[in-house]
Write an enzyme that holds these catalytic residues in place. Structure first.
Site, mmCIF file in Angstrom:
data_model
loop_
_atom_site.group_PDB
_atom_site.id
_atom_site.type_symbol
_atom_site.label_atom_id
_atom_site.label_comp_id
_atom_site.label_asym_id
_atom_site.label_seq_id
_atom_site.Cartn_x
_atom_site.Cartn_y
_atom_site.Cartn_z
ATOM 1 N N ILE A 96 29.129 -34.636 -42.197
ATOM 2 C CA ILE A 96 28.281 -35.874 -42.191
ATOM 3 C C ILE A 96 26.643 -35.569 -41.759
ATOM 4 O O ILE A 96 25.882 -36.369 -42.142
ATOM 5 C CB ILE A 96 29.008 -36.990 -41.276
ATOM 6 C CG1 ILE A 96 28.812 -36.601 -40.002
ATOM 7 C CG2 ILE A 96 30.272 -37.580 -41.995
ATOM 8 C CD1 ILE A 96 29.455 -37.656 -39.005
ATOM 9 N N LYS A 97 26.483 -34.352 -41.447
ATOM 10 C CA LYS A 97 25.330 -33.859 -40.825
ATOM 11 C C LYS A 97 24.424 -35.118 -40.275
ATOM 12 O O LYS A 97 23.367 -35.115 -40.351
ATOM 13 C CB LYS A 97 24.446 -33.397 -41.861
ATOM 14 C CG LYS A 97 25.277 -31.917 -42.408
ATOM 15 C CD LYS A 97 24.433 -31.123 -43.328
ATOM 16 C CE LYS A 97 25.256 -29.968 -43.882
ATOM 17 N NZ LYS A 97 26.187 -30.287 -44.610
ATOM 18 N N ARG A 98 25.041 -35.711 -39.635
ATOM 19 C CA ARG A 98 24.444 -36.853 -38.834
ATOM 20 C C ARG A 98 23.383 -36.322 -37.742
ATOM 21 O O ARG A 98 23.918 -35.340 -37.269
ATOM 22 C CB ARG A 98 25.164 -37.988 -38.182
ATOM 23 C CG ARG A 98 26.149 -38.845 -39.171
ATOM 24 C CD ARG A 98 25.445 -39.582 -40.320
ATOM 25 N NE ARG A 98 26.112 -40.419 -41.239
ATOM 26 C CZ ARG A 98 26.782 -40.189 -42.638
ATOM 27 N NH1 ARG A 98 26.170 -38.834 -43.149
ATOM 28 N NH2 ARG A 98 27.516 -41.059 -43.220
ATOM 29 N N THR A 123 30.134 -32.566 -38.661
ATOM 30 C CA THR A 123 28.912 -31.772 -38.708
ATOM 31 C C THR A 123 27.861 -32.641 -38.133
ATOM 32 O O THR A 123 27.772 -33.862 -38.359
ATOM 33 C CB THR A 123 28.546 -31.160 -39.944
ATOM 34 O OG1 THR A 123 28.401 -32.311 -40.924
ATOM 35 C CG2 THR A 123 29.735 -30.195 -40.368
ATOM 36 N N ASP B 100 20.426 -32.890 -46.304
ATOM 37 C CA ASP B 100 21.319 -31.947 -46.694
ATOM 38 C C ASP B 100 20.556 -31.362 -48.070
ATOM 39 O O ASP B 100 19.655 -31.719 -48.217
ATOM 40 C CB ASP B 100 22.862 -32.645 -47.275
ATOM 41 C CG ASP B 100 23.763 -31.568 -46.940
ATOM 42 O OD1 ASP B 100 23.793 -30.582 -47.595
ATOM 43 O OD2 ASP B 100 24.832 -31.800 -46.255
#
Lengths: 291, 291
Positions: A96-98, A123, B100
């Site tokens: 999710i790369k938050r 993530t 991303d």
């Protein structure tokens, strides 16, 4: 701790992280046509991939962007995919790369560690600083959860921030790694790794060995294998005795069927064969490196 | 370009960005009880706030984390809130802080610039580099969309990365700002600002004035006012003639009713009064600064 479950799973099944970055146009045409809506099509494709690759997958990573792109229907498929994986006992990373702070980060932690979108690991992106990681720590300590924080990526744009050298001579990604490492030492599993892991893209030999040695207790999520150019020898640098990291492949696995004649009909078997091939190739590279 | 619409809206209505970071526990108890499900409760609270603050709000910002935290039901409320705002003609910033690359970033752009979750602007995190911004550019050029990229935040953790000095003497956030600025010059609106804006937290006087001067064509999304400690004089530094930026307030507006006796029953009027008060306070500070 969740990191122990991941470590044991890698020990038993190998280092491959099957990436469910499922775009509708990855689905074989006949298969896609057999569903009436996006939710069912995406979920059933994932289900077939999961069932087929399960025994050779150390873990699974679900890239939420692909589901968000289809709105509510996509997120219904995301929810179902996570539920199915967790019911089967797989270790699941929600990619999710938050990256946010304070109550907003608490809300993200709640969103992805409980309820509809519950996963085992998420993530995170560290740009706002370590206080963007802190709200996840109670879940690490009390709820068997873990995180992988972006440290070093291998895309061209990584130069723009990560590869800037600071005035004390350290690359920014080293600054990030070292700060996370200190934080991670307070959340160690029995396996010798921390539940605060790092996303670590491939690099050249000397640096790869140095990073692995210096960050000895950090578990790595390694992107970039296959479609993105990373080779088995590259990722082997990050894998001590074949553990301490997982290597993600998404399109390489999901689209393996396109390289087989009549692969469309048995796309799941093609995915499984590619997962096994990749696992064995990396295991051989690790063996060679340690020889 | 969308930045022209935002500029005109600020010109007409002022610099306040009403932040819809709507947590269920922010809803007055009686109001909450009148709904059968989370989706309706969240959406109807937002609707009342939107209607009441509309004439004094330069734009609205919806923080997706708060809706993700309630799973599918929360995201249904998120979808309805965005739709309602866009139908009313408001300029809407989706605070998603995604970051991303490659196809994943394309999927995020598709997710938040089209379909169920369509907004006018999204916030992005730059840690992976400028190639994490590029997939949004076609929407800026062809679909009247824009982005605000994290540059400098005011939380404690900002020291961990953003405030590191690089070997050439520049802070990391300055490196980010300067790279974005070059990129932004190719996506200029008629108003003199770019559709690639920056999230810029408050700082001390000299630096604030320097940033505003150096990044003359960058529109700022300014967090941190009120609940987070930022004062009208601080944010005024970033506002040339009362434009070129919007100042977010979330809890300060949503929870204004808690400071009024019997405020629960007319929480929307309390929010509107606080929006007007904040707008006028900042306008006065800008006037004083330019006097």
């Amino acid at each position: 701790m969740i990191i122990d479950r991941l470590y044991e799973s890698v020990d038993k099944k190998g280092v491959v992280c099957v990436g469910l970055d499922t775009s509708l146009d990855y689905l074989p045409a006949e298969f896609l046509k057999s569903f009436e809506n996006i939710e069912d099509a995406l979920f059933n494709f994932n289900k077939r991939i999961i069932d087929a690759t399960f025994d050779a997958a150390g873990c699974f990573k679900v890239q939420i962007a692909y589901y968000e792109a289809y709105g509510i229907a996509g997120l219904m498929a995301y929810k179902k995919t996570l539920k199915y994986l967790r019911e089967k006992g797989a270790v699941v990373i929600a990619d999710i790369k938050r990256g946010d702070i304070a109550k907003t980060a608490e809300m993200y932690a709640k969103a992805h560690f409980t309820g509809d979108f519950e996963s085992d690991f998420v993530t995170l992106s560290p740009y706002m600083g370590l206080d963007s990681i802190e709200p996840y720590l109670p879940y690490i300590d009390n709820e068997e959860k873990g995180v992988f924080v972006l440290v070093r990526t291998s895309n061209k744009g990584a130069e723009d921030i990560q590869y800037i050298k600071s005035e004390n001579g350290k690359m920014i990604y080293d600054e990030v790694a070292d700060k996370l490492y200190v934080m991670g030492e307070k959340h160690m599993g029995n396996c010798g790794y921390s539940s605060i892991g790092g996303v670590m893209g491939c690099t050249h030999v000397e640096e790869g060995l140095e990073l692995r040695k210096r960050l000895a207790k950090m578990f790595f999520l390694i992107p970039g294998y296959g479609a993105q150019g990373g080779k088995a020898e590259d990722v082997a640098l990050y894998l001590k005795d074949g553990n301490g990291g997982v290597v993600n492949s998404s399109r390489g696995i999901l689209l393996a069927y396109r390289k087989q004649e009549n692969g469309e009909k048995h796309f799941d078997e093609c995915a499984a064969a590619e997962t096994v091939r990749m696992r064995d190739e990396i295991a051989a590279a690790v063996k060679k490196l340690n020889a």
